[in-house]
Design a protein around this motif. Structure first.
Motif, PDB file in Angstrom:
ATOM      1  N   GLY A  47      60.987  62.783  48.786  1.00 40.72           N
ATOM      2  CA  GLY A  47      61.384  61.431  49.199  1.00 40.72           C
ATOM      3  C   GLY A  47      62.043  60.709  48.040  1.00 40.72           C
ATOM      4  O   GLY A  47      61.554  60.757  46.907  1.00 40.72           O
ATOM      5  N   GLY A  48      63.153  60.070  48.343  1.00 45.57           N
ATOM      6  CA  GLY A  48      63.918  59.386  47.292  1.00 45.57           C
ATOM      7  C   GLY A  48      64.141  57.922  47.602  1.00 45.57           C
ATOM      8  O   GLY A  48      65.163  57.351  47.259  1.00 45.57           O
ATOM      9  N   GLY A  49      63.157  57.290  48.266  1.00 46.03           N
ATOM     10  CA  GLY A  49      63.212  55.837  48.442  1.00 46.03           C
ATOM     11  C   GLY A  49      62.651  55.176  47.192  1.00 46.03           C
ATOM     12  O   GLY A  49      62.445  55.841  46.161  1.00 46.03           O
ATOM     13  N   PRO A  50      62.371  53.878  47.252  1.00 48.65           N
ATOM     14  CA  PRO A  50      61.806  53.195  46.081  1.00 48.65           C
ATOM     15  C   PRO A  50      60.531  53.874  45.583  1.00 48.65           C
ATOM     16  O   PRO A  50      60.334  54.007  44.368  1.00 48.65           O
ATOM     17  CB  PRO A  50      61.503  51.786  46.599  1.00 48.65           C
ATOM     18  N   ALA A  51      59.670  54.342  46.501  1.00 44.17           N
ATOM     19  CA  ALA A  51      58.400  54.957  46.082  1.00 44.17           C
ATOM     20  C   ALA A  51      58.661  56.266  45.342  1.00 44.17           C
ATOM     21  O   ALA A  51      58.085  56.514  44.269  1.00 44.17           O
ATOM     22  CB  ALA A  51      57.508  55.192  47.303  1.00 44.17           C
ATOM     23  N   GLU A  71      65.820  63.693  51.556  1.00 42.51           N
ATOM     24  CA  GLU A  71      66.767  63.858  52.654  1.00 42.51           C
ATOM     25  C   GLU A  71      67.922  62.874  52.459  1.00 42.51           C
ATOM     26  O   GLU A  71      69.067  63.181  52.740  1.00 42.51           O
ATOM     27  CB  GLU A  71      66.038  63.581  53.970  1.00 42.51           C
ATOM     28  N   ARG A  72      67.589  61.687  51.965  1.00 42.31           N
ATOM     29  CA  ARG A  72      68.633  60.677  51.730  1.00 42.31           C
ATOM     30  C   ARG A  72      68.168  59.793  50.583  1.00 42.31           C
ATOM     31  O   ARG A  72      67.334  58.905  50.775  1.00 42.31           O
ATOM     32  CB  ARG A  72      68.816  59.847  53.005  1.00 42.31           C
ATOM     33  N   GLY A  77      66.665  55.998  50.564  1.00 42.61           N
ATOM     34  CA  GLY A  77      65.741  55.715  51.666  1.00 42.61           C
ATOM     35  C   GLY A  77      66.198  54.556  52.536  1.00 42.61           C
ATOM     36  O   GLY A  77      67.399  54.288  52.670  1.00 42.61           O
ATOM     37  N   GLN A  78      65.221  53.851  53.101  1.00 39.63           N
ATOM     38  CA  GLN A  78      65.531  52.767  54.049  1.00 39.63           C
ATOM     39  C   GLN A  78      66.346  51.645  53.416  1.00 39.63           C
ATOM     40  O   GLN A  78      67.029  50.894  54.109  1.00 39.63           O
ATOM     41  CB  GLN A  78      64.235  52.146  54.574  1.00 39.63           C
ATOM     42  N   THR A 104      69.854  48.266  54.700  1.00 41.32           N
ATOM     43  CA  THR A 104      69.820  46.805  54.749  1.00 41.32           C
ATOM     44  C   THR A 104      70.822  46.202  53.776  1.00 41.32           C
ATOM     45  O   THR A 104      71.101  46.783  52.734  1.00 41.32           O
ATOM     46  CB  THR A 104      68.394  46.269  54.461  1.00 41.32           C
ATOM     47  N   ASN A 161      63.302  39.346  48.842  1.00 40.96           N
ATOM     48  CA  ASN A 161      61.887  39.249  48.457  1.00 40.96           C
ATOM     49  C   ASN A 161      61.524  40.241  47.355  1.00 40.96           C
ATOM     50  O   ASN A 161      60.374  40.630  47.214  1.00 40.96           O
ATOM     51  CB  ASN A 161      60.987  39.464  49.683  1.00 40.96           C
ATOM     52  N   GLN A 197      68.240  67.038  50.906  1.00 38.72           N
ATOM     53  CA  GLN A 197      67.359  68.198  51.129  1.00 38.72           C
ATOM     54  C   GLN A 197      66.140  67.749  51.908  1.00 38.72           C
ATOM     55  O   GLN A 197      65.446  66.820  51.506  1.00 38.72           O
ATOM     56  CB  GLN A 197      66.907  68.802  49.789  1.00 38.72           C
ATOM     57  N   LYS A 198      65.865  68.433  53.017  1.00 38.12           N
ATOM     58  CA  LYS A 198      64.712  68.056  53.833  1.00 38.12           C
ATOM     59  C   LYS A 198      63.584  69.061  53.628  1.00 38.12           C
ATOM     60  O   LYS A 198      63.807  70.271  53.754  1.00 38.12           O
ATOM     61  CB  LYS A 198      65.136  68.036  55.307  1.00 38.12           C
ATOM     62  N   ALA A 199      62.388  68.547  53.308  1.00 36.09           N
ATOM     63  CA  ALA A 199      61.230  69.438  53.181  1.00 36.09           C
ATOM     64  C   ALA A 199      60.751  69.781  54.587  1.00 36.09           C
ATOM     65  O   ALA A 199      60.440  68.888  55.376  1.00 36.09           O
ATOM     66  CB  ALA A 199      60.125  68.739  52.397  1.00 36.09           C
TER      67      ALA A 199
HETATM   68  C1  LIG Z   1      67.051  47.347  58.009  1.00 34.63           C
HETATM   69  C2  LIG Z   1      65.936  47.257  56.994  1.00 34.63           C
HETATM   70  C3  LIG Z   1      65.797  46.101  56.244  1.00 34.63           C
HETATM   71  C4  LIG Z   1      64.759  45.991  55.302  1.00 34.63           C
HETATM   72  N1  LIG Z   1      64.685  44.855  54.560  1.00 34.63           N
HETATM   73  C5  LIG Z   1      63.696  44.728  53.641  1.00 34.63           C
HETATM   74  C6  LIG Z   1      63.596  43.557  52.820  1.00 34.63           C
HETATM   75  O1  LIG Z   1      64.436  42.649  52.907  1.00 34.63           O
HETATM   76  N2  LIG Z   1      62.566  43.488  51.949  1.00 34.63           N
HETATM   77  C7  LIG Z   1      61.629  44.490  51.829  1.00 34.63           C
HETATM   78  O2  LIG Z   1      60.710  44.369  51.019  1.00 34.63           O
HETATM   79  N3  LIG Z   1      61.716  45.614  52.568  1.00 34.63           N
HETATM   80  C8  LIG Z   1      62.712  45.754  53.464  1.00 34.63           C
HETATM   81  N4  LIG Z   1      62.789  46.896  54.229  1.00 34.63           N
HETATM   82  C9  LIG Z   1      61.756  47.924  54.069  1.00 34.63           C
HETATM   83  C10 LIG Z   1      61.971  48.762  52.807  1.00 34.63           C
HETATM   84  O3  LIG Z   1      63.287  49.288  52.796  1.00 34.63           O
HETATM   85  C11 LIG Z   1      60.929  49.878  52.793  1.00 34.63           C
HETATM   86  O4  LIG Z   1      59.648  49.297  52.751  1.00 34.63           O
HETATM   87  C12 LIG Z   1      61.089  50.788  51.585  1.00 34.63           C
HETATM   88  O5  LIG Z   1      62.357  51.401  51.563  1.00 34.63           O
HETATM   89  C13 LIG Z   1      59.992  51.863  51.607  1.00 34.63           C
HETATM   90  O6  LIG Z   1      60.189  52.701  50.506  1.00 34.63           O
HETATM   91  P1  LIG Z   1      59.645  54.182  50.485  1.00 34.63           P
HETATM   92  O7  LIG Z   1      60.172  54.830  49.250  1.00 34.63           O
HETATM   93  O8  LIG Z   1      58.178  54.164  50.705  1.00 34.63           O
HETATM   94  O9  LIG Z   1      60.228  54.894  51.799  1.00 34.63           O
HETATM   95  P2  LIG Z   1      61.709  55.067  52.350  1.00 34.63           P
HETATM   96  O10 LIG Z   1      62.627  54.031  51.835  1.00 34.63           O
HETATM   97  O11 LIG Z   1      61.543  55.220  53.824  1.00 34.63           O
HETATM   98  O12 LIG Z   1      62.151  56.458  51.738  1.00 34.63           O
HETATM   99  C14 LIG Z   1      61.666  57.682  52.241  1.00 34.63           C
HETATM  100  C15 LIG Z   1      62.398  58.794  51.524  1.00 34.63           C
HETATM  101  O13 LIG Z   1      61.862  60.038  51.936  1.00 34.63           O
HETATM  102  C16 LIG Z   1      62.899  60.890  52.391  1.00 34.63           C
HETATM  103  N5  LIG Z   1      62.308  61.827  53.341  1.00 34.63           N
HETATM  104  C17 LIG Z   1      61.643  61.579  54.483  1.00 34.63           C
HETATM  105  N6  LIG Z   1      61.240  62.745  55.036  1.00 34.63           N
HETATM  106  C18 LIG Z   1      61.650  63.730  54.204  1.00 34.63           C
HETATM  107  C19 LIG Z   1      61.533  65.152  54.214  1.00 34.63           C
HETATM  108  N7  LIG Z   1      60.897  65.802  55.186  1.00 34.63           N
HETATM  109  N8  LIG Z   1      62.095  65.847  53.197  1.00 34.63           N
HETATM  110  C20 LIG Z   1      62.746  65.220  52.191  1.00 34.63           C
HETATM  111  N9  LIG Z   1      62.867  63.871  52.130  1.00 34.63           N
HETATM  112  C21 LIG Z   1      62.331  63.152  53.130  1.00 34.63           C
HETATM  113  C22 LIG Z   1      63.921  59.918  52.935  1.00 34.63           C
HETATM  114  O14 LIG Z   1      65.197  60.516  53.059  1.00 34.63           O
HETATM  115  C23 LIG Z   1      63.879  58.861  51.852  1.00 34.63           C
HETATM  116  O15 LIG Z   1      64.606  59.273  50.723  1.00 34.63           O
HETATM  117  C24 LIG Z   1      63.823  47.049  55.136  1.00 34.63           C
HETATM  118  C25 LIG Z   1      63.971  48.223  55.886  1.00 34.63           C
HETATM  119  C26 LIG Z   1      65.019  48.346  56.794  1.00 34.63           C
HETATM  120  C27 LIG Z   1      65.181  49.626  57.570  1.00 34.63           C
END
Ligand SMILES: Cc1cc2nc3c(=O)[nH]c(=O)nc-3n(C[C@H](O)[C@H](O)[C@H](O)COP(=O)(O)OP(=O)(O)OC[C@H]3O[C@@H](n4cnc5c(N)ncnc54)[C@H](O)[C@@H]3O)c2cc1C
Length: 297
Positions: free
Chosen positions: A218-222, A242-243, A246-247, A251, A256, A287-289
């Motif tokens: 996973g390559g979102g903020p976490a 995968e991307r 992330g989410q 946006t 915030n 890359q998807k796990a």
């Molecule tokens: C339209 C929209 C607006 C938002 N606005 C706000 C805002 O204003 N303020 C705020 O605080 N939050 C906002 N959020 C929420 C915020 O984006 C999420 O809380 C945050 O991105 C979560 O981070 P994360 O790293 O936990 O997960 P994610 O961002 O969901 O990242 C998950 C990562 O895991 C990867 N992944 C998933 N499954 C697999 C797999 N099987 N193999 C490989 N990789 C995988 C994904 O590709 C991605 O890289 C918004 C979300 C959306 C969709």
């Protein structure tokens, strides 16, 4: 048609083109066609390498092709690419005019080597924030490989098509007349979908890597934060995403994130990527796990 600041900006950019280009319009008697003529003649006045001509050779009206003179390098817009698509227009002029893109050499090579005929049509709206990435990616692909054709269509000007093809949201991409994808996509995502050998080549590369102490999925903020923390501890760290981004990529307005009054998703995603890149983290994007198998010990 263009305000003075925008006109000056475009004029400066167009000084970078090296090949002569032609703007060939297909028009009807409507108001939008008149506006398009105004826009294209204004653009042509910015550079002696640009000519405007009315050809009426396309069914969609108003529409226009930007073509590198004497070649089949060309992109087409149906409608007026203003609003969020103005950048797509500027980039198309530059790239058809021979100015290099910022895509990686690896991706450019992949596009160049794509075999077969690809006829893409993308429906966009002028207020769509996710559309320019897709329009620009497909335009670039068609500049690099003339077997790839792309027309970007302002759905508002072609409501009959939008209804017939049941386009409910934009960007909405059709390939060779069939639905391909809707929503935001990166250049790499599109290319990897077309390049059937890409997955196998990537798998070979990943299999050849030595094991990681920490592999973050996973390559979102976490995931970005986890990888930075692990790497800072001296652990051999990888990220499989995968991307990447992330989410956050979905946006535009984030208000915030305490200490940052306002930012935009793609900007924050780029900052995450830059921060991770400061460390010795091996990022394996797109890359998807499929499953996680526990290691020994
Ligand atoms: C339209 C929209 C607006 C938002 N606005 C706000 C805002 O204003 N303020 C705020 O605080 N939050 C906002 N959020 C929420 C915020 O984006 C999420 O809380 C945050 O991105 C979560 O981070 P994360 O790293 O936990 O997960 P994610 O961002 O969901 O990242 C998950 C990562 O895991 C990867 N992944 C998933 N499954 C697999 C797999 N099987 N193999 C490989 N990789 C995988 C994904 O590709 C991605 O890289 C918004 C979300 C959306 C969709």
């Amino acid at each position: 048609m263009l305000d003075a600041a925008l006109a000056n900006q475009l004029k400066t950019l167009l000084a970078n083109i090296t090949f002569p280009i032609e703007l060939a319009a297909s028009l009807d008697d409507g108001k939008k066609s008149a506006e398009l003529v105004e826009l294209l003649t204004e653009i042509a006045s910015f550079s002696d390498k640009i000519t405007y001509v009315r050809t009426d050779d396309d069914e969609r009206r108003p529409s226009f092709a930007i073509t590198r003179v004497g070649t089949d390098v060309s992109v087409r817009f149906a409608g007026l690419p203003m609003g969020h698509e103005f950048t797509s227009l500027a980039l198309a002029l530059l790239q058809v005019g021979g100015h290099p893109s910022k895509a990686s050499e690896e991706t450019i090579e992949q596009i160049r080597n794509l075999e077969g005929e690809y006829r893409f049509e993308t429906y966009f709206s002028l207020s769509c924030q996710n559309c320019p990435d897709v329009v620009q990616a497909l335009n670039l692909m068609s500049v690099i490989n003339p077997n790839i054709r792309h027309v970007a269509i302002d759905g508002a000007l072609f409501p009959d098509e939008v209804e017939a093809r049941q386009v409910m949201a934009v960007p909405n991409v059709f390939l060779n007349g069939e639905p391909f994808e809707q929503g935001r996509m990166t250049l790499e995502q599109i290319v990897n979908r077309l390049d059937s050998g890409a997955a196998a080549r990537e798998a070979d590369k990943i299999n050849a890597k030595s094991p990681f102490d920490v592999l973050v999925i996973g390559g979102g903020p976490a995931g970005a934060a986890a990888s930075i923390y692990a790497s800072r501890k001296g652990l051999r760290t990888g990220v499989a995403a995968e991307r990447f981004g992330g989410q956050v990529l979905d946006t535009m307005s984030i208000e915030n994130f305490i200490s940052v009054q306002h930012t935009e998703g793609p900007k924050l995603a780029a900052a995450l990527e830059a921060h991770v890149a400061d460390y010795d983290v091996d990022v394996m994007n797109l890359q998807k796990a499929a499953k996680i198998i526990g290691g020994e010990g």
